[in-house]
Design a protein around this motif. Structure first.
Motif, short mmCIF file in Angstrom:
data_model
loop_
_atom_site.label_atom_id
_atom_site.label_comp_id
_atom_site.label_asym_id
_atom_site.label_seq_id
_atom_site.Cartn_x
_atom_site.Cartn_y
_atom_site.Cartn_z
N THR A 1 0.84 -1.18 0.00
CA THR A 1 0.00 0.00 0.00
C THR A 1 0.88 1.24 0.00
O THR A 1 1.75 1.38 0.84
N SER A 2 0.64 2.14 -0.93
CA SER A 2 1.41 3.38 -0.92
C SER A 2 0.69 4.39 -0.03
O SER A 2 -0.53 4.36 0.11
N TYR A 3 1.46 5.28 0.56
CA TYR A 3 0.88 6.27 1.47
C TYR A 3 -0.06 7.23 0.73
O TYR A 3 -0.98 7.76 1.31
N GLN A 4 0.16 7.41 -0.56
CA GLN A 4 -0.67 8.34 -1.32
C GLN A 4 -2.10 7.80 -1.48
O GLN A 4 -3.02 8.57 -1.70
N GLU A 5 -2.30 6.51 -1.42
CA GLU A 5 -3.63 5.92 -1.60
C GLU A 5 -4.47 6.00 -0.33
O GLU A 5 -5.68 5.85 -0.39
N ALA B 1 -5.54 1.52 9.87
CA ALA B 1 -5.74 0.11 9.49
C ALA B 1 -6.97 -0.05 8.61
O ALA B 1 -6.95 -0.79 7.63
N LEU B 2 -8.05 0.68 8.94
CA LEU B 2 -9.26 0.61 8.11
C LEU B 2 -9.01 1.16 6.71
O LEU B 2 -9.45 0.57 5.72
N GLN B 3 -8.29 2.26 6.63
CA GLN B 3 -7.97 2.84 5.32
C GLN B 3 -7.10 1.88 4.51
O GLN B 3 -7.30 1.72 3.31
N ASN C 1 -6.46 -2.06 0.10
CA ASN C 1 -6.11 -3.43 -0.30
C ASN C 1 -7.32 -4.14 -0.92
O ASN C 1 -7.16 -4.89 -1.89
N LEU C 2 -8.52 -3.90 -0.38
CA LEU C 2 -9.72 -4.51 -0.93
C LEU C 2 -9.95 -4.02 -2.36
O LEU C 2 -10.18 -4.82 -3.27
N VAL D 1 -9.86 -6.27 -5.83
CA VAL D 1 -10.98 -6.30 -6.77
C VAL D 1 -10.53 -5.83 -8.14
O VAL D 1 -10.87 -6.44 -9.17
N LYS D 2 -9.73 -4.80 -8.19
CA LYS D 2 -9.22 -4.28 -9.45
C LYS D 2 -8.36 -5.33 -10.16
O LYS D 2 -8.46 -5.52 -11.36
N ASN D 3 -7.55 -6.05 -9.41
CA ASN D 3 -6.70 -7.09 -10.00
C ASN D 3 -7.52 -8.28 -10.50
O ASN D 3 -7.15 -8.91 -11.49
N GLN D 4 -8.62 -8.61 -9.82
CA GLN D 4 -9.48 -9.70 -10.27
C GLN D 4 -10.21 -9.35 -11.56
O GLN D 4 -10.45 -10.20 -12.40
N ILE D 5 -10.55 -8.08 -11.72
CA ILE D 5 -11.25 -7.64 -12.92
C ILE D 5 -10.33 -7.67 -14.12
O ILE D 5 -10.73 -8.03 -15.21
#
Length: 163
Positions: A5-9, A146-148, A153-154, A158-162
């Motif tokens: 996870t990048s900090y910018q996201e 942690a929630l962010q 990551n979620l 999902v983007k990778n599955q698509i």
């Protein structure tokens, strides 16, 4: 934080610690500091009896202010942005980009804290005191972070599955 996870996201403004947690951090840290300072004074008095007798009130306050900045800097640098109060409330100090603060940033941040009326600068909403503003740091809530991170990551999975 997850290495993928990048900090910018992550929305760090959402992760800011509340004013109540910041006040709790301050009170706990102040109590811990005075316990440490009291221990240092006892140790000095045992080693050099009478050396502290000639210190006037102003000099005593200046020494205490410098010690506060120095001790809190060491604690935050060693524990990756967490003081005792931040450990208890689940918060930590980070750079504005979300990365961990280093010793120099912790020292700058905590020396600014000893400026008179710095505590009054924390009364804004969201809480943005001088020691955060002038050192380009912020205090974030670990649970919100942690929630962010989970959200990012979620969406990434999902983007990778698509694709």
């Amino acid at each position: 934080m997850d290495f993928n996870t990048s900090y910018q996201e992550v929305d760090l403004d959402y992760c800011r610690a509340s004013s109540g947690k910041r006040l709790t951090n301050y009170i706990i840290d102040l109590i811990v500091f005075y316990i440490i300072l009291f221990g240092i004074y006892i140790f000095i008095e045992i080693l050099f009896p009478g050396i502290l007798d000639g210190i006037n009130s102003l000099l005593d306050r200046l020494i205490a202010m410098f010690c506060y900045g120095f001790i809190m800097s060491l604690i935050e640098a060693v524990s990756h942005g967490k003081s005792i109060g931040k450990l208890i409330t689940g918060t930590k100090a980070v750079n504005l980009d979300g990365s961990e603060i280093d010793l120099q940033k912790a020292f700058t941040r905590n020396m600014i804290r000893v400026i008179p009326f710095n505590a009054l600068s924390a009364l804004s909403n969201p809480c943005d005191p001088w020691h955060d503003r002038w050192s380009d740091t912020m205090v974030i809530d670990d649970k919100k972070l942690a929630l962010q991170t989970q959200r990012v990551n979620l969406f990434d999975s999902v983007k990778n599955q698509i694709q």
